[in-house]
Design a protein around this motif. Structure first.
Motif, PDB file in Angstrom:
ATOM      1  N   UNK A  30     -12.411  19.250  -0.129  1.00  0.00           N
ATOM      2  CA  UNK A  30     -11.660  18.561   0.204  1.00  0.00           C
ATOM      3  C   UNK A  30     -10.938  18.333  -1.187  1.00  0.00           C
ATOM      4  N   UNK A  31     -12.089  17.937  -2.337  1.00  0.00           N
ATOM      5  CA  UNK A  31     -11.982  17.549  -3.724  1.00  0.00           C
ATOM      6  C   UNK A  31     -11.741  19.424  -4.385  1.00  0.00           C
ATOM      7  N   UNK A  32     -12.269  19.449  -4.037  1.00  0.00           N
ATOM      8  CA  UNK A  32     -12.208  21.559  -4.069  1.00  0.00           C
ATOM      9  C   UNK A  32     -11.371  22.249  -4.011  1.00  0.00           C
ATOM     10  N   UNK A  33     -10.552  21.956  -3.306  1.00  0.00           N
ATOM     11  CA  UNK A  33      -9.157  22.641  -2.805  1.00  0.00           C
ATOM     12  C   UNK A  33      -7.876  22.051  -3.359  1.00  0.00           C
ATOM     13  N   UNK A  34      -8.005  20.212  -3.404  1.00  0.00           N
ATOM     14  CA  UNK A  34      -6.804  19.913  -3.715  1.00  0.00           C
ATOM     15  C   UNK A  34      -7.042  20.287  -5.496  1.00  0.00           C
ATOM     16  N   UNK A  35      -8.559  20.365  -6.395  1.00  0.00           N
ATOM     17  CA  UNK A  35      -8.227  20.759  -8.204  1.00  0.00           C
ATOM     18  C   UNK A  35      -8.062  21.890  -8.032  1.00  0.00           C
ATOM     19  N   UNK A  36      -8.750  23.093  -7.285  1.00  0.00           N
ATOM     20  CA  UNK A  36      -8.198  24.151  -7.644  1.00  0.00           C
ATOM     21  C   UNK A  36      -6.388  24.341  -7.078  1.00  0.00           C
TER      22      UNK A  36
ATOM     23  N   UNK B  95       0.760  -0.942   0.307  1.00  0.00           N
ATOM     24  CA  UNK B  95      -0.086   0.082  -0.189  1.00  0.00           C
ATOM     25  C   UNK B  95       0.915   1.084   0.249  1.00  0.00           C
ATOM     26  N   UNK B  96       2.287   0.996   0.922  1.00  0.00           N
ATOM     27  CA  UNK B  96       2.704   2.176   0.787  1.00  0.00           C
ATOM     28  C   UNK B  96       3.991   3.003  -0.928  1.00  0.00           C
ATOM     29  N   UNK B  97       3.933   1.334  -1.321  1.00  0.00           N
ATOM     30  CA  UNK B  97       4.101   1.954  -2.313  1.00  0.00           C
ATOM     31  C   UNK B  97       3.437   1.784  -3.691  1.00  0.00           C
ATOM     32  N   UNK B  98       1.817   1.619  -3.307  1.00  0.00           N
ATOM     33  CA  UNK B  98       0.858   2.637  -4.475  1.00  0.00           C
ATOM     34  C   UNK B  98       1.330   4.067  -4.427  1.00  0.00           C
ATOM     35  N   UNK B  99       0.893   4.283  -2.743  1.00  0.00           N
ATOM     36  CA  UNK B  99       1.017   6.226  -2.717  1.00  0.00           C
ATOM     37  C   UNK B  99       1.891   6.632  -2.857  1.00  0.00           C
ATOM     38  N   UNK B 100       2.691   6.062  -2.860  1.00  0.00           N
ATOM     39  CA  UNK B 100       4.529   6.755  -3.219  1.00  0.00           C
ATOM     40  C   UNK B 100       4.275   8.390  -3.464  1.00  0.00           C
ATOM     41  N   UNK B 101       3.219   8.384  -5.153  1.00  0.00           N
ATOM     42  CA  UNK B 101       2.656   9.736  -6.021  1.00  0.00           C
ATOM     43  C   UNK B 101       2.256  10.413  -5.571  1.00  0.00           C
ATOM     44  N   UNK B 102       1.278   9.932  -4.009  1.00  0.00           N
ATOM     45  CA  UNK B 102       0.360  10.792  -3.902  1.00  0.00           C
ATOM     46  C   UNK B 102       0.520  11.325  -1.855  1.00  0.00           C
ATOM     47  N   UNK B 103       1.432  12.185  -2.332  1.00  0.00           N
ATOM     48  CA  UNK B 103       2.032  12.710  -1.028  1.00  0.00           C
ATOM     49  C   UNK B 103       2.312  14.541  -1.452  1.00  0.00           C
ATOM     50  N   UNK B 104       2.339  15.017  -0.380  1.00  0.00           N
ATOM     51  CA  UNK B 104       2.409  16.131  -0.328  1.00  0.00           C
ATOM     52  C   UNK B 104       3.698  16.876  -0.230  1.00  0.00           C
ATOM     53  N   UNK B 105       3.469  17.895  -0.486  1.00  0.00           N
ATOM     54  CA  UNK B 105       4.991  18.596  -0.266  1.00  0.00           C
ATOM     55  C   UNK B 105       6.267  17.754   0.633  1.00  0.00           C
ATOM     56  N   UNK B 106       5.066  17.618   2.190  1.00  0.00           N
ATOM     57  CA  UNK B 106       5.608  17.672   3.115  1.00  0.00           C
ATOM     58  C   UNK B 106       6.357  15.689   3.087  1.00  0.00           C
ATOM     59  N   UNK B 107       5.758  15.769   2.174  1.00  0.00           N
ATOM     60  CA  UNK B 107       6.005  14.164   1.699  1.00  0.00           C
ATOM     61  C   UNK B 107       4.789  13.127   2.791  1.00  0.00           C
ATOM     62  N   UNK B 108       3.603  13.863   3.381  1.00  0.00           N
ATOM     63  CA  UNK B 108       3.063  12.941   4.165  1.00  0.00           C
ATOM     64  C   UNK B 108       1.633  12.814   2.827  1.00  0.00           C
ATOM     65  N   UNK B 109       1.158  11.529   3.357  1.00  0.00           N
ATOM     66  CA  UNK B 109      -0.068  10.964   2.524  1.00  0.00           C
ATOM     67  C   UNK B 109      -0.854  12.067   2.340  1.00  0.00           C
ATOM     68  N   UNK B 110      -2.128  12.017   1.245  1.00  0.00           N
ATOM     69  CA  UNK B 110      -2.899  13.131   1.760  1.00  0.00           C
ATOM     70  C   UNK B 110      -4.001  12.515   2.213  1.00  0.00           C
ATOM     71  N   UNK B 111      -4.645  13.081   2.777  1.00  0.00           N
ATOM     72  CA  UNK B 111      -6.084  12.817   3.854  1.00  0.00           C
ATOM     73  C   UNK B 111      -6.672  11.821   2.981  1.00  0.00           C
ATOM     74  N   UNK B 112      -7.079  12.155   1.748  1.00  0.00           N
ATOM     75  CA  UNK B 112      -7.974  11.155   1.176  1.00  0.00           C
ATOM     76  C   UNK B 112      -7.562   9.921   1.042  1.00  0.00           C
TER      77      UNK B 112
END
Length: 192
Positions: A83-89, A19-36
């Motif tokens: 959440x969706x709004x913020x990410x896509x803005x 799961x961590x490998x699948x989520x590797x591209x889904x991290x914010x600028x601080x390296x945290x996995x996005x909340x969704x």
């Protein structure tokens, strides 16, 4: 949206390596996995499968990037999925869309948009409202788009309606302040 989150994001230390490998591209600028994604990690097998489809819709979609983002922003505004709004803005801005165009698409003030984007946003509304399009709207779409692109329209709306439903039902919170205020339902116009 519930007053408080119904599920908290899963702590990264509790996730399987695959799961961590699948989520590797889904991290914010601080390296945290996005909340969704950390929230959906409560069902790791389903999350990994969903990410394959999500990667197509967000990363390999045949639609013009700016047009796709306008569609997603319209869905987020109509669903009041902050959440969706913020990410896509944020994504739309990186793609070169000005806040004025973002708000126009979201609120239904489409006069300044080109015919393709007006057709895509009308299609988005039709799919949200009735899960289909009439012949006139179909003709507008197919005048501008290939068959693959029309299918990507359907996939895009379907995916982001799904994510809006998840966000609103589970109470997924934004990771910080909204990049741009979410238009209120009273500010949204019917499609043209």
């Amino acid at each position: 949206m519930p007053e408080k989150p119904r599920l908290q994001p899963v702590d990264e230390a509790d996730l399987q390596e695959k799961t961590l490998a699948s989520l590797a591209p889904y991290r914010d600028q601080d390296g945290r996995i996005y909340a969704i994604w950390a929230t959906l990690a409560h069902h790791e097998d389903a999350l990994r499968r969903y990410l394959v489809f999500s990667n197509h819709v967000l990363g390999k979609n045949t639609l013009p990037l700016k047009s796709r983002e306008l569609m997603i922003l319209r869905i987020a505004a109509r669903a009041q999925a902050a959440y969706e709004w913020d990410q896509h803005v944020r994504i739309a801005r990186r793609a070169g869309l000005a806040d004025e165009m973002i708000l126009s698409a979201a609120t239904g003030a489409w006069d300044g948009l080109d015919e393709l984007d007006r057709a895509l946003l009308a299609t988005t509304d039709s799919l949200v409202d009735s899960q289909g399009v009439d012949d006139e709207l179909w003709d507008r779409l197919t005048a501008h788009l290939s068959t693959e692109q029309v299918i990507d329209v359907l996939y895009t709306v379907g995916q982001y309606l799904t994510i809006a439903t998840v966000i609103n039902t589970l109470g997924v919170r934004t990771e910080g302040d909204l990049a741009l205020p979410l238009p209120r339902p009273a500010d949204l116009k019917e499609s043209a």
